[in-house]
Design an enzyme around this catalytic site. Structure first.
Site, PDB file in Angstrom:
ATOM      1  N   PHE A  73       0.656  -1.328  -0.119  1.00  0.00           N
ATOM      2  CA  PHE A  73      -0.057   0.129   0.168  1.00  0.00           C
ATOM      3  C   PHE A  73       0.759   1.261  -0.142  1.00  0.00           C
ATOM      4  CE2 PHE A  73      -2.562   3.359   2.270  1.00  0.00           C
ATOM      5  CZ  PHE A  73      -3.621   3.190   1.200  1.00  0.00           C
TER       6      PHE A  73
ATOM      7  N   GLU B  85     -15.659   9.722   8.786  1.00  0.00           N
ATOM      8  CA  GLU B  85     -14.996   9.175  10.284  1.00  0.00           C
ATOM      9  C   GLU B  85     -15.657   9.902  11.356  1.00  0.00           C
ATOM     10  OE1 GLU B  85     -10.531   8.566   8.948  1.00  0.00           O
ATOM     11  OE2 GLU B  85     -10.969  10.151  10.335  1.00  0.00           O
TER      12      GLU B  85
ATOM     13  N   GLU C 104     -12.284  -0.397   4.059  1.00  0.00           N
ATOM     14  CA  GLU C 104     -10.955   0.040   4.645  1.00  0.00           C
ATOM     15  C   GLU C 104     -10.721  -0.273   6.258  1.00  0.00           C
ATOM     16  OE1 GLU C 104     -10.419   4.486   4.199  1.00  0.00           O
ATOM     17  OE2 GLU C 104     -11.061   4.055   1.860  1.00  0.00           O
TER      18      GLU C 104
END
Length: 239
Positions: free
Chosen positions: A47, A135, A181
């Site tokens: 990543f 979030e 995620e």
């Protein structure tokens, strides 16, 4: 009693001193052209990317360094946003597990500001608003850019841009994050005084929190005054 020349010219307060005028620091003496990149190779590609560099650079006293080997962690740039409700003097912090802190003596779950990586085609402001929603379930009104900085330039090329986002904290809280995620994020809404106490206790131990809350500590009075003025004007317009 006459003032000393220094006091007469600049005053006793730091705010009254002459502005900083060091051209040698305002404009860097050495720049990218003063580095010779001899070799760059990928040591790992996941990543994130780990690169091995072989380089040499000019020295302050003249001449060039010997060839130097360095490893650089190549990351995406990031955006952080301090969410603040000036009408209620509330701060939004999020809590989540952090792999980099897995060996932390207290806990690998960290209290942080909302933050995320910059994706292709996104403006920094877009990232701030997207991450606030993903979030914290929060819609941001005005955004103020605070700083852009390198968290660890000795080993990482990531640049972080930090904003303050004004929000309405009513109803905020709960668990948020994207399943794809693997995010498991708990939202905390607290008075600024509580957040500042956490900072002084060492519980807020990441750069975004430290920079953002120190900025807010110096600016919150003016933010609150502007919020109250806007509320008063809105009530006047409705009459």
């Amino acid at each position: 009693m006459a003032s000393s020349p220094k006091n007469a010219e600049f005053g006793n307060s730091p705010s009254q001193e002459a502005p900083f005028r060091s051209s040698s620091l305002s404009v860097p003496q050495l720049k990218r052209g003063d580095v010779e990149l001899l070799k760059r190779e990928a040591l790992h590609q996941g990543f994130f990317r780990l690169e091995g560099l072989e380089l040499r650079h000019r020295l302050f006293e003249g001449g060039w360094s010997e060839p130097i080997s360095r490893e650089v962690h190549s990351r995406f740039d990031a955006v952080g946003v301090l969410l603040y409700d000036p009408a209620r003097d509330l701060v939004v912090l999020i809590e989540q597990f952090r792999a980099g802190a897995i060996d932390d003596a207290v806990s690998p779950w960290k209290l942080e500001l909302v933050a995320g990586l910059v994706e292709d085609g996104e403006s920094l402001e877009d990232v701030a608003r997207r991450e606030a929603w993903e979030e914290a379930g929060c819609k941001v009104a005005a955004l103020t850019k605070l700083h852009t900085y390198y968290p660890s330039p000795g080993a990482c090329n990531e640049e972080v841009t930090l904003f303050c986002g004004l929000v309405d904290c009513q109803g905020l809280g709960g668990i948020h994050g994207l399943d794809e995620e693997h995010e498991d994020i708990r939202v905390h809404v607290m008075p600024f005084a509580n957040a500042w106490e956490l900072l002084t206790q060492g519980r807020l131990d990441n750069a975004m929190c430290l920079i953002g809350l120190h900025w807010l500590n110096s600016q919150r009075a003016s933010l609150r005054a502007a919020s109250q003025q806007a509320l008063t004007q809105s009530e006047t317009d409705e009459e």
